[in-house]
Design a protein around this motif. Structure first.
Motif, short mmCIF file in Angstrom:
data_model
loop_
_atom_site.label_atom_id
_atom_site.label_comp_id
_atom_site.label_asym_id
_atom_site.label_seq_id
_atom_site.Cartn_x
_atom_site.Cartn_y
_atom_site.Cartn_z
N GLY A 148 -40.50 48.10 35.09
CA GLY A 148 -39.59 48.85 34.25
C GLY A 148 -38.76 47.91 33.39
O GLY A 148 -38.71 46.70 33.62
N ILE A 149 -38.15 48.49 32.38
CA ILE A 149 -37.21 47.70 31.58
C ILE A 149 -35.88 48.42 31.56
O ILE A 149 -35.82 49.65 31.53
CB ILE A 149 -37.71 47.43 30.15
N THR A 150 -34.83 47.64 31.60
CA THR A 150 -33.50 48.23 31.69
C THR A 150 -33.08 48.89 30.39
O THR A 150 -32.21 49.74 30.38
CB THR A 150 -32.46 47.17 32.06
N SER A 151 -33.73 48.48 29.28
CA SER A 151 -33.34 49.04 28.00
C SER A 151 -34.41 48.79 26.96
O SER A 151 -35.18 47.84 27.05
CB SER A 151 -32.04 48.39 27.52
N LYS A 152 -34.41 49.66 25.94
CA LYS A 152 -35.33 49.50 24.82
C LYS A 152 -34.61 49.00 23.57
O LYS A 152 -35.18 48.97 22.49
CB LYS A 152 -36.00 50.84 24.51
N VAL A 153 -33.35 48.62 23.71
CA VAL A 153 -32.59 48.10 22.56
C VAL A 153 -31.88 46.83 22.99
O VAL A 153 -31.52 46.66 24.16
CB VAL A 153 -31.56 49.14 22.05
N PRO A 154 -31.68 45.89 22.05
CA PRO A 154 -31.07 44.61 22.41
C PRO A 154 -29.70 44.73 23.06
O PRO A 154 -29.35 43.96 23.94
CB PRO A 154 -30.98 43.88 21.07
N ALA A 155 -28.92 45.72 22.63
CA ALA A 155 -27.53 45.80 23.10
C ALA A 155 -27.42 46.10 24.58
O ALA A 155 -26.36 45.92 25.16
CB ALA A 155 -26.79 46.88 22.30
N ASP A 156 -28.49 46.58 25.21
CA ASP A 156 -28.39 46.98 26.60
C ASP A 156 -28.66 45.85 27.59
O ASP A 156 -28.74 46.08 28.78
CB ASP A 156 -29.35 48.12 26.91
N SER A 157 -28.83 44.64 27.10
CA SER A 157 -29.10 43.54 28.02
C SER A 157 -27.81 43.03 28.64
O SER A 157 -27.53 41.84 28.68
CB SER A 157 -29.85 42.42 27.30
N SER A 158 -26.97 43.95 29.11
CA SER A 158 -25.74 43.62 29.82
C SER A 158 -25.62 44.57 30.99
O SER A 158 -26.16 45.68 30.97
CB SER A 158 -24.52 43.74 28.91
N LEU A 159 -24.90 44.15 32.01
CA LEU A 159 -24.77 44.97 33.21
C LEU A 159 -24.04 46.27 32.90
O LEU A 159 -24.46 47.35 33.32
CB LEU A 159 -24.03 44.17 34.29
N GLU A 160 -22.94 46.19 32.15
CA GLU A 160 -22.17 47.40 31.83
C GLU A 160 -23.01 48.37 31.00
O GLU A 160 -22.97 49.59 31.24
CB GLU A 160 -20.91 47.02 31.07
N GLY A 161 -23.75 47.85 30.04
CA GLY A 161 -24.60 48.71 29.23
C GLY A 161 -25.67 49.39 30.04
O GLY A 161 -26.00 50.56 29.82
N ASP A 162 -26.23 48.67 31.01
CA ASP A 162 -27.28 49.27 31.85
C ASP A 162 -26.69 50.31 32.79
O ASP A 162 -27.29 51.35 33.04
CB ASP A 162 -27.99 48.17 32.63
N ALA B 247 -24.25 52.22 32.13
CA ALA B 247 -24.04 53.41 31.31
C ALA B 247 -25.35 54.16 31.08
O ALA B 247 -25.39 55.39 31.14
CB ALA B 247 -23.40 53.02 29.98
N SER B 248 -26.42 53.42 30.81
CA SER B 248 -27.72 54.07 30.60
C SER B 248 -28.19 54.79 31.86
O SER B 248 -28.75 55.89 31.80
CB SER B 248 -28.76 53.02 30.18
N LEU B 249 -27.96 54.19 33.01
CA LEU B 249 -28.39 54.79 34.28
C LEU B 249 -27.61 56.06 34.62
O LEU B 249 -28.08 56.87 35.42
CB LEU B 249 -28.23 53.77 35.41
N LEU B 250 -26.43 56.22 34.05
CA LEU B 250 -25.63 57.41 34.34
C LEU B 250 -25.60 58.41 33.20
O LEU B 250 -25.36 59.60 33.44
CB LEU B 250 -24.19 56.99 34.69
N THR B 251 -25.85 57.97 31.96
CA THR B 251 -25.76 58.91 30.83
C THR B 251 -27.10 59.33 30.27
O THR B 251 -27.20 60.37 29.61
CB THR B 251 -24.95 58.29 29.67
N GLY B 252 -28.14 58.51 30.47
CA GLY B 252 -29.44 58.83 29.91
C GLY B 252 -29.60 58.46 28.46
O GLY B 252 -30.57 58.84 27.82
N VAL B 253 -28.65 57.69 27.91
CA VAL B 253 -28.74 57.23 26.53
C VAL B 253 -28.52 55.72 26.49
O VAL B 253 -27.93 55.14 27.41
CB VAL B 253 -27.73 57.92 25.59
N SER B 254 -29.01 55.09 25.44
CA SER B 254 -28.86 53.65 25.31
C SER B 254 -27.46 53.30 24.80
O SER B 254 -26.68 54.17 24.40
CB SER B 254 -29.90 53.11 24.33
N SER B 255 -27.20 52.01 24.77
CA SER B 255 -25.89 51.55 24.29
C SER B 255 -25.69 51.81 22.81
O SER B 255 -24.55 51.81 22.34
CB SER B 255 -25.73 50.06 24.57
#
Length: 632
Positions: free
Chosen positions: A106-120, A122-130
């Motif tokens: 799996g990948i934690t994100s499909k956008v560059p901005a999500d390569s941070s713990l806080e961003g991930d 948020a994605s895991l709880l909201t269903g949207v990227s950073s």
């Protein structure tokens, strides 16, 4: 066997997740069938819920259809890479995979901005990227109010459904657990585990969220490598906590009447994490799948064991999956170039002879080529630094008409070697390459490649001189396109093609390196093992004007030359080719479970109808129903 060990069904079917208006259903399958797939599509939302008058209730297990019995344990593990979990094989996670949809890729994100713990998080709880939540390295600019967490979405529909959350991070608790009936933060993962176990054993919560931070902390301090004891032990400890949580669920007096869905999802790790794999088919993976800090483990398990195991492998390279979008200069010419036969080419002066190969040295040249005309190419040179295909210097040329081969010649005026690539028999983009070097025996040794594959090798005779002359045509420019030299024979020679991504190295690249970077587009990346030897790089994709930029150090820019009525002709091309690794698309990244998929999965399982205005970035994952239930 007891009911908890095996459920025999007369009707076998796809696992169905109910929504308030819809359910998912499928076709019957054979006994004991297992599925492992790497290319999947979202399961269509087309069948009504069994609680409506759909006529499907006889096909749906009552425990599945009854949303009141659904429970979810959602475990978030910070920093445990998918590759590390695959290597360590923690026993409790491994048991869960037997009846799960899961991936180590799996990948934690499909956008560059999500390569941070806080961003991930948020994605895991909201269903949207950073890009939507605006959570990057912090929550300072958060748009969580516009993109609520799954906790808020559940409460908006069913305010009496209990939700509990236990975390090892105060930030996680404060920013993402708001609205939970119980939201507590602890100073250690062990304390989180104890609280989760106590809650699972007694509480009536529909959703229990557990966040563990140990693997991330160990990785930051010691390294995200399963060979490092501290990191490996942190993942093993978390696996023990997961095992304890499963045991707590099964100790519930009401467990036999409940339908538990268990999710384990790991977050972004650190940049010193090991790569998730060594590449596909020998190539380096330049997509997000190849970025180790994004590599995650995700598992969707139905604890009663009715999921057919489905391992989701990552897709192969991006070669051929998306178009090569480039605006390239059209190169045309003919052996009779005159006012009736226009010519268009690119010339690159080489006053310092950096594109020559003195005795005792070596070179490699690479380029992407597309031929518009496959006929009437009688020994027409098109890329090199020589006066003709078999003269002094080096260069590529097409062979006689009717033979689709490309030859490469390297010589110093005394000795030379000509080697043939495999033929290009289409008008698609391809990558050609040649490496050549002087040997201690004063011979010239040549390797030629097509699309990263070694086609042929050859060695010249020995030069009798004490110090052989360089492989060079001093004073002549490097030419892309038509060479002003006579043709062999009487067949008219016409050239019509494009050349881009020209790379010139003052060393011999290994066959492995050429294979790994053959399909790559653009300036070679910093991790290229020979990046210090790059002496020329011409993307030849400027799109306008008459200057072709050299992107290498100490640049020597090229210039468009038009003769005999030729014009400056830049054309936009957008064509897929198996020889080109085009940019990865969103669909490409959706072929494995990602962080943004988890809220979609949870809300669907609990019967919430996903609304288009929520703008979820995730998708839904299904597997098949198994008639044999083996307790994990």
């Amino acid at each position: 066997m007891g009911n908890k060990k095996m459920i025999m069904k007369k009707q076998l079917f796809y696992k169905m997740f109910t929504k308030k208006r819809y359910a998912f259903a499928g076709l019957a399958i054979g006994l004991g069938m297992a599925v492992a797939s790497s290319c999947n599509k979202p399961f269509p939302n087309i069948v009504q819920n069994s609680r409506d008058s759909s006529g499907l209730s006889s096909y749906i297990d009552s425990s599945v259809a009854n949303g009141d019995n659904k429970r979810i344990l959602y475990i978030i593990v910070d920093g445990a890479t998918g590759s590390a979990i695959n290597t360590i094989t923690p026993p409790n996670i491994y048991k869960l995979t037997r009846n799960s949809i899961y991936t180590f890729n799996g990948i934690t994100s499909k956008v560059p901005a999500d390569s941070s713990l806080e961003g991930d998080w948020a994605s895991l709880l909201t269903g949207v990227s950073s890009l939507k939540s605006k959570v990057y390295d912090s929550f300072d600019s958060s748009q969580i109010a516009q993109y609520p967490t799954l906790i808020s979405r559940i409460k908006a529909v069913a305010p009496t459904d209990r939700i509990t959350a236990f975390s090892a991070s105060q930030t996680f608790n404060d920013e993402l657990a708001t609205g939970a009936d119980i939201a507590k933060t602890f100073t250690s993962d062990a304390d989180v585990s104890d609280a989760v176990d106590q809650n699972l054993a007694q509480d009536s919560a529909k959703l229990v969220v557990a966040q563990f931070h140990g693997p991330y902390a160990a990785g930051v301090q010691f390294g995200f490598d399963p060979g490092i004891a501290q990191y490996r032990d942190a993942i093993s400890n978390t696996d023990t906590y997961i095992g304890n949580a499963i045991a707590a669920i099964k100790s519930r007096p009401s467990y036999s009447k409940e339908d538990w869905f268990v999710i384990v999802a790991s977050t972004v790790s650190g940049r010193n994490a090991l790569p998730p794999d060594a590449g596909i088919n020998g190539s380096i993976d330049f997509s997000y799948y190849g970025q180790p800090q994004r590599n995650s483990f995700i598992l969707f398990n139905e604890l009663n064991g009715r999921f057919v195991q489905r391992f989701v492998q990552r897709p192969g390279s991006t070669a051929g999956t998306s178009p090569y979008d480039v605006t390239a200069f059209r190169l045309i010419g003919t052996w009779k170039s005159s006012s009736s036969f226009p010519s268009q080419r690119i010339l690159i002066n080489d006053p310092a002879n950096k594109y020559s190969c003195p005795y005792g040295s070596s070179m490699t040249v690479e380029a992407k080529v597309k031929f518009n005309n496959l006929s009437q190419t009688n020994f027409m040179s098109f890329f090199g630094k020589s006066t003709s295909g078999n003269g002094r210097g080096w260069g590529f040329f097409r062979t006689q008409a009717g033979v689709p081969n490309i030859n490469f010649n390297a010589g110093n005026g005394v000795v030379r070697k000509e080697v043939s690539l495999n033929g290009i028999q289409d008008t698609k983009w391809h990558t050609i390459a040649a490496s050549f070097r002087w040997t201690t025996n004063k011979t010239i040794f040549v390797n030629v490649y097509l699309d990263g594959v070694l086609s042929a090798s050859g060695e010249s005779a020995s030069d009798p001189a004490a110090v052989p002359a360089a492989i060079n045509n001093s004073g002549n420019p490097l030419i892309l396109g038509w060479f002003n030299s006579p043709s062999y024979g009487t067949v008219p020679t016409n050239l019509d093609m494009y050349i881009t991504d020209v790379r010139i190295w003052n060393t011999e690249l290994s066959p492995e390196t050429i294979a790994q970077y053959s399909c790559f587009i653009g300036m070679p990346p910093a991790q290229h093992p020979n990046i210090q030897n790059l002496v020329g790089f011409y993307s030849a994709s400027e799109g306008s004007g008459t200057t072709v930029i050299d992107g290498a150090p100490n640049p020597e820019n090229g210039a468009v030359e038009t003769l005999y009525g030729g014009v400056t002709e830049w054309n936009h091309l957008s064509e897929a080719s198996n020889a080109i690794c085009g940019p990865a698309t969103d669909n490409y990244y959706s072929l494995t479970p990602n962080s943004v998929d988890v809220p979609y999965q949870i809300l669907t399982y609990l019967g919430n109808n996903i609304q288009p205005q929520w703008s979820f970035d995730g998708r839904f994952w299904t597997t098949q129903y198994n008639d044999q239930v083996f307790e994990p």
